[in-house]
Design an enzyme around this catalytic site. Structure first.
Site: not given
Lengths: 434, 434
Positions: A130, A191, A214, A237, A259, A262, A327-328, A361, A420
């Site tokens: 996506y 969708q 989103n 982020s 950051q 963003h 994260e970073h 990045d 078994h």
């Protein structure tokens, strides 16, 4: 103003905890809407996807124009200026070189009991990526999602990238082409996720869906999880920079802002062992915020979620970093390797002051899809492994069954699972006959 | 009676599709109840957990008795008969030996542009394992969940195992002891998952939760996913046996029943290239169903979801198997390795007629927590990797920045992320000054 914390202050623990638990994202509850969209796409296929695209993207499609044609893709790619094409190719090559090293090995061995054991990795057959439309339509994200899939050996790779009012981003299409994507659909939202998971007359279903989106896309991914695999539900982020005084405050300021720009919910934190340096960075950030293109977004992020934390020493910095699980993580200190060795939870580490996070990045090589919101405590960035799965292998011989079969039978009985036990016992009896 | 399909029949595709898409599980919608339980545990901590345990498990606990004491664990373990203790120890040792081989390697290299790259694996700090109470309280599952965590190097490993009316399973406690579990709480349900994810006064929160459970546990895991990591939402178990005529029908029958006896929603499928052999297996199953301890459960599963499929040849068997993507796949054919090479989607493969699936449930070594409901298309069984996460590493030098920095700057500008570009540009400018 960001928050200023001092680890020697009496109220530090409470303030730091507040920072850790601050809710940065207030996602609208779109779950009912998304459930209805998914049900509609399942029931009516293409017709539903086309109607929803008309409604949300103000774009009229037919089953034939759901995907870009090869000619359209060529024409779009031709619009990309040479400098950007070169940069994208260099990025693709470096990302591929890094990810190729992640390919795991198959294994097979025979153990002392005579059991042959092992595992084998195989790719997911089809993956859907996506790519958000509008502001966050990043060609770099196409590379970061598609190249690991391609390296894993995924046979069929498709993209859903909405083109509101028909506006497409030629760089996105070039990135798709460079990373072996087969088909690009100009659809988005819940969708698109529904179509990828369940299929329509025109869109074949995939096995795994990755990529950011989103609130509607995130809710749809959560709903189709199980029917298909998903990567993660990405949050806003964040960056943590640990810097000593031997840094240019302006470099650290723009790293923090890279950051913050963003998203208003992004978070930038500086930890330093020098309070005066922290003040210099704060001043440099304010100065940059006067002219930065995205100063409204970056300013809001910095004001609401930014933090500068002064610590006694770098040991304490490492300890706080591990509680944040960023994260970073940039380590702008003299001995970045020594400090990195003390880091137990982080998505990606950038070593030394010559390694701005932005390198990661785009062109560093490692993936930029990384665990947010403290999830680096238990998860990793996107990798080739996300597009592979492992099948375990076992082969018994009569001798091996004699060695370990009785224990299996005993445990099966202890769990009251007679069949078994019988499946082992019948074979052992046959051996005893012989 | 199970369904009989023949791949040469005109209606085969429709019948096979119906088999693939049959809904085997009709989970009650407990989401609202679970949301309320989680909110209660978050708000009231121990008090809520204790009340809910009183209500659901009819067991009165205090904060001091939430966990088994070391003395209680010793006493419970002492109740385990020697044969079962030996079997459990053999199983633990073999599972450990297999999983040790899954430990991934760290990597670090410098590429031709002068960028030092790599990654490093680190364990999750704390993991919580859920062990269901009652019928499905399997000591083997404790080993299969806890040993990979232990091998990964997880520091703190806790179990939640409900003990309705105070009844505990000594084998579960012994399995916990054998696999390095630190604490065993006698709580279960959504309240246990909430306590593991969010913590209480007595129960420290963990970072990752694994293990099977009922609909309440599954819904709770789905809800806390993101706050903590989870393994997967396991569905009912399934087995596919591909067998030629050179097999004992009774062996194949008990292998099929060893899944069917787990659960009325379990599924057992035989694919054979010999219709008469298929009939013999069906007859053998019926015969075993007359005496099997769990014949009510196994009979319902076989009647509702069992299938015997006759195919033209083993190539077709492999193709159908890949569409099924079974959790467990037994290959009872002359050249099992050749057939295995054609399998692209399966949780675990058992090679040859001396390898009943039950071996894999207990003592083979590979994990028995495997992807169900066709999710082997995109996911793998539990492994050491589930308790590790990877941090990527990058270090630039001035020379490396000259080589790849400009491309990053170009791409940042194309994405309208000015601060990203500046973080590279400021450093390049410094180099150009020098």
């Amino acid at each position: 103003m960001p928050v200023f914390l001092d680890s020697t202050a009496a109220d530090f623990e409470a303030a730091f905890d507040a920072l850790l638990t601050a809710k940065r994202e207030d996602s609208p509850d779109v779950d009912d809407t998304v459930a209805a969209i998914i049900a509609d796409v399942r029931a009516r296929g293409d017709a539903a996807v086309i109607e929803l695209t008309e409604k949300f993207d103000r774009l009229s499609l037919t089953p034939e124009t759901l995907a870009f044609s090869p000619d359209e893709i060529e024409a779009e790619c031709a619009r990309v200026p040479a400098a950007e094409r070169d940069a994208l190719e260099q990025a693709a090559e470096r990302i591929r070189a890094y990810h190729v090293r992640q390919r795991p090995e198959d294994a097979r061995w025979t153990d002392p009991d005579g059991v042959t054991l092992g595992w084998r990795w195989t790719p997911v057959s089809a993956a859907g990526l996506y790519v958000p439309g509008g502001l966050a339509s990043y060609p770099s994200s196409v590379l970061m999602n598609a190249i690991p899939a391609q390296v894993a050996g995924v046979e069929r790779l498709v993209i859903c990238a909405p083109t509101p009012e028909g506006k497409s981003n030629p760089l996105v299409l070039l990135a798709a082409k460079l990373s072996g994507v087969d088909t690009v659909y100009r659809i988005g939202g819940a969708q698109a996720i529904a179509a990828l998971a369940h299929g329509t007359e025109t869109i074949r279903p995939v096995d795994k869906i990755t990529g950011p989106g989103n609130a509607f896309v995130a809710a749809a991914k959560r709903r189709v999880f199980g029917k298909v695999g998903i990567d993660m539900i990405a949050g806003p982020s964040e960056i943590l920079v640990i810097a000593d005084r031997d840094n240019d405050p302006d470099w650290v300021a723009v790293d923090l802002l890279s950051q913050a720009e963003h998203d208003e919910s992004a978070q930038s934190i500086l930890i330093t062992d020098d309070a005066a340096f922290g003040q210099s960075v704060a001043a440099a950030v304010e100065k940059r915020l006067q002219t930065l293109e995205r100063r409204v977004i970056a300013g809001a992020s910095w004001r609401d979620f930014g933090a500068i934390i002064t610590v006694r020493d770098l040991d304490e910095a490492a300890e706080l970093s591990n509680r944040i699980a960023p994260e970073h993580l940039e380590l702008c200190v003299a001995d970045a390797d020594a400090l990195a060795a003390r880091i137990t939870h982080a998505g990606a580490i950038f070593l030394g002051q010559w390694t701005p996070e932005a390198i990661g990045d785009y062109v560093g090589g490692p993936n930029h899809v990384l665990p947010t919101a403290r999830s680096a405590r238990f998860s990793s960035g996107l990798s080739v492994l996300d597009f592979l799965k492992r099948t375990t292998l076992a082969r018994m011989t009569p001798g091996a069954l004699r060695a370990i079969g009785p224990a299996a039978e005993t445990l099966a009985r202890s769990e009251s699972l007679e069949a078994h036990g019988l499946s082992v016992r019948l074979r052992l009896d046959k051996l005893n006959e012989g």
